[in-house]
Design a protein around this motif. Sequence first.
Motif, PDB file in Angstrom:
ATOM      1  N   HIS A 142       0.813  -1.207   0.000  1.00  0.00           N
ATOM      2  CA  HIS A 142       0.000   0.000   0.000  1.00  0.00           C
ATOM      3  C   HIS A 142       0.847   1.257   0.000  1.00  0.00           C
ATOM      4  CE1 HIS A 142      -2.515   3.248   1.695  1.00  0.00           C
ATOM      5  NE2 HIS A 142      -3.418   2.715   0.881  1.00  0.00           N
ATOM      6  N   THR A 143       2.039   1.193   0.578  1.00  0.00           N
ATOM      7  CA  THR A 143       2.858   2.401   0.732  1.00  0.00           C
ATOM      8  C   THR A 143       3.391   2.900  -0.602  1.00  0.00           C
ATOM      9  OG1 THR A 143       3.576   1.483   2.852  1.00  0.00           O
ATOM     10  CG2 THR A 143       4.776   3.393   2.025  1.00  0.00           C
ATOM     11  N   THR A 144       4.069   2.020  -1.346  1.00  0.00           N
ATOM     12  CA  THR A 144       4.737   2.447  -2.585  1.00  0.00           C
ATOM     13  C   THR A 144       3.929   2.125  -3.824  1.00  0.00           C
ATOM     14  OG1 THR A 144       5.902   0.351  -2.890  1.00  0.00           O
ATOM     15  CG2 THR A 144       6.936   1.989  -1.450  1.00  0.00           C
ATOM     16  N   GLN A 145       2.975   1.214  -3.693  1.00  0.00           N
ATOM     17  CA  GLN A 145       2.153   0.794  -4.821  1.00  0.00           C
ATOM     18  C   GLN A 145       2.975   0.221  -5.970  1.00  0.00           C
ATOM     19  OE1 GLN A 145      -1.397   0.806  -5.211  1.00  0.00           O
ATOM     20  NE2 GLN A 145      -1.213   0.990  -2.989  1.00  0.00           N
ATOM     21  N   ASP A 146       4.099  -0.430  -5.654  1.00  0.00           N
ATOM     22  CA  ASP A 146       4.858  -1.120  -6.698  1.00  0.00           C
ATOM     23  C   ASP A 146       5.446  -2.411  -6.145  1.00  0.00           C
ATOM     24  OD1 ASP A 146       7.336  -0.570  -5.395  1.00  0.00           O
ATOM     25  OD2 ASP A 146       7.412   1.395  -6.357  1.00  0.00           O
ATOM     26  N   LEU A 147       6.143  -3.166  -6.972  1.00  0.00           N
ATOM     27  CA  LEU A 147       6.637  -4.490  -6.602  1.00  0.00           C
ATOM     28  C   LEU A 147       7.747  -4.449  -5.566  1.00  0.00           C
ATOM     29  CD1 LEU A 147       6.739  -6.234 -10.106  1.00  0.00           C
ATOM     30  CD2 LEU A 147       4.977  -6.376  -8.351  1.00  0.00           C
ATOM     31  N   SER A 148       8.385  -3.290  -5.380  1.00  0.00           N
ATOM     32  CA  SER A 148       9.502  -3.204  -4.438  1.00  0.00           C
ATOM     33  C   SER A 148       9.048  -2.982  -3.002  1.00  0.00           C
ATOM     34  CB  SER A 148      10.444  -2.065  -4.850  1.00  0.00           C
ATOM     35  OG  SER A 148       9.762  -0.808  -4.746  1.00  0.00           O
TER      36      SER A 148
END
Length: 685
Positions: A142-148
């Motif tokens: 939820h924080t970065t909204q990406d795979l990392s």
Amino acid sequence: MQLGCSMCRQNNILCSLAAVCAEKIISYAGSVFAVSQEGSESSRAVLVGPYLAGVDPAKEPCKPLILATLGDGGSRSGVVAVDDIIFSESCLDAKLETIHDLCTYEDGSSSCPWTNDDDRPLQWSVIQGSEAGQNMALRRDHTTQDLSGHYLYLDSMPGHEGLSARYLSKVFQPGSCELVLWYYLGGSNADKLSIYTRQTIEGSLQLEWRKFSDGSRPTWKAAVVTFDQTSNFQIVIEGSAGSFTTSADHVGIDDMGFRVACDVAENAVLPRRREIHDQGRCGNHEYSCSDDTCQPKELFCDTKADCQDESDEAKCPLQCNFDDGLCHWTNDVTAGNSWINGTSYDKYGIMKDHTSKSDSTGLFLYIDVHGLPGYQSAQLVSPKWTLPPQQCRVSLWYYRFGANYGSLSIKVRPEGESDKDLLTLASSLGNFNQWLKVSAPIPNCISTAQILLTAQNSFGNLQHGGYAIDDVSLECDDTCPDHQCSDGGYCHTSSQVCDLTVDCCLDGSDEEHCEDYNTCSFDDGLCVWVQDEHMPWTRHDGVMKRATLEEEHGDIPNGNGAFLEAHFKEKSKGHKSTLHSYVIQPTTGGTCQLRFSYFVQSSTMLTVFIRHLNEEPEDHIWQNSGTDSWKKAEVTLSSDKQFKVMIEASSTSTKEGLVGFDSSSFTPSCDIAEEETSPISNSGR
């Protein structure tokens, strides 16, 4: 336009969130309604909302805009209307920097002030989006909204059915605070995510918030949970696996912290249990109530509230509907299986729990054999109660699903004694797929005891079926409904007078002055009974070392006394053993009764007949075809002619079987006939 709590209540949304957002509505550029007239040029109205956290909470909050474009310069009229604006649970309106003790899990869990409960069978872990994708969980945190990105994760795998993981906060001081978090539930059997508070390690959990998996596609959702506590407490976040777990069942948590901070109780730890006995405040024979008053020890868990705040009964409640946990009942870990706390909407066609009749929020306990080894059982153990002298009984509602499973039994475990059967629902019952009530009385002379609820799988192969239970209660009479013992303590009924079983535990007064009763313990012979010589009963002493009733089952009514046994070998179907009483005078008042103890294996039958002058026995007046434990019976005898009572044990299958008969007692109204008007044969049927 106004948005407030009255509106959010009407629309059934989370009022605490919507109201906060409503207070920050700033201004409107233009009208709520904008109307263009024929031939007018385009015009716009803009509605500006409050500050809201964006999809990415790491960025600055933004204001939502509602833009209405009216007309296109043509000749048509147009209207755009806006009404009933509702903010979803995602309208977290604070800047990320203002969240206290924020857990984004981007550096693992090292900076997060929460810990796993190592005593739980499952554990929370931190997972990266790329790893989660391989496990079919959400690929983006939820924080970065990406795979990392990273988030807190619980994976429900096959074999985890009914298990859970707990995430523990620090210990906080009394007061109010507010937790915010983002979560998701993936898969139909991830079951639920629950947030509790607790004041002791071993004490009960207080449910504060709960969400169930509905099987829909998982998405990040926001939650706000408010706490208001009067003593030191800890927050417990529990993720639970369902009953049929797959590799696609997951629970996730991210961006968790306190919008209103909880004050940490520095260096404090929760006590393991609430000490109800404070030596400095109460005497040696007293316990302390929660309000610091003192009560005698024997008044705690005695089924009646004696503390003004009722805290003396808090750890042993008399009713449990399982909506907020097990109410201090526990699963017996040695039984091989466990009762599972579940909701009704996705379990085996049980559409509603019994308590709330709800198809989405009501909870009950269930046990299911699917996917489990055969012949296992699940046993639920109650708190320990001090029982009053009045009659007590255990009641519950049960739901039998599937035609093939096994038995459900209620037992009592007296302190320092072996378990005693109270009631067993056999596997052959035909009534299933409905809620039914059952009640079982607890015998007298048990002062301290626990109740056991056992579901036993009777099949070695995998079957689909089981039991659900709800609304379990212990009920005790306030007064004696019939007779009270001479010592003023225990109660007993008229049918318990002179029945060769002591029910007045302190003075035995229910077995005194029994001269007018025809009783037989079989310790010194057959008394008033005569048996058929063709296939006689065998009299056994309870101390005999032989593979009969006293060794296999051990629950002999007269302890080490004697009893009668009819033993049927294999392939003896249809064989019978009979007993005949003395001749009894006509009686029609309903006061002539025969009381006795009996044991009947499932391959045998015990029947009571009335037999008149040289006539064949009439239809039976009592019959039992399987108990597998000693039970008591009371049979009313009525006839307008002289008669004998005939007791018949019979074999109903080709299997070996046993029937036991003991402690017979005729009431005084069963008068002996001084002279028979015509001989009554003792021969069998």
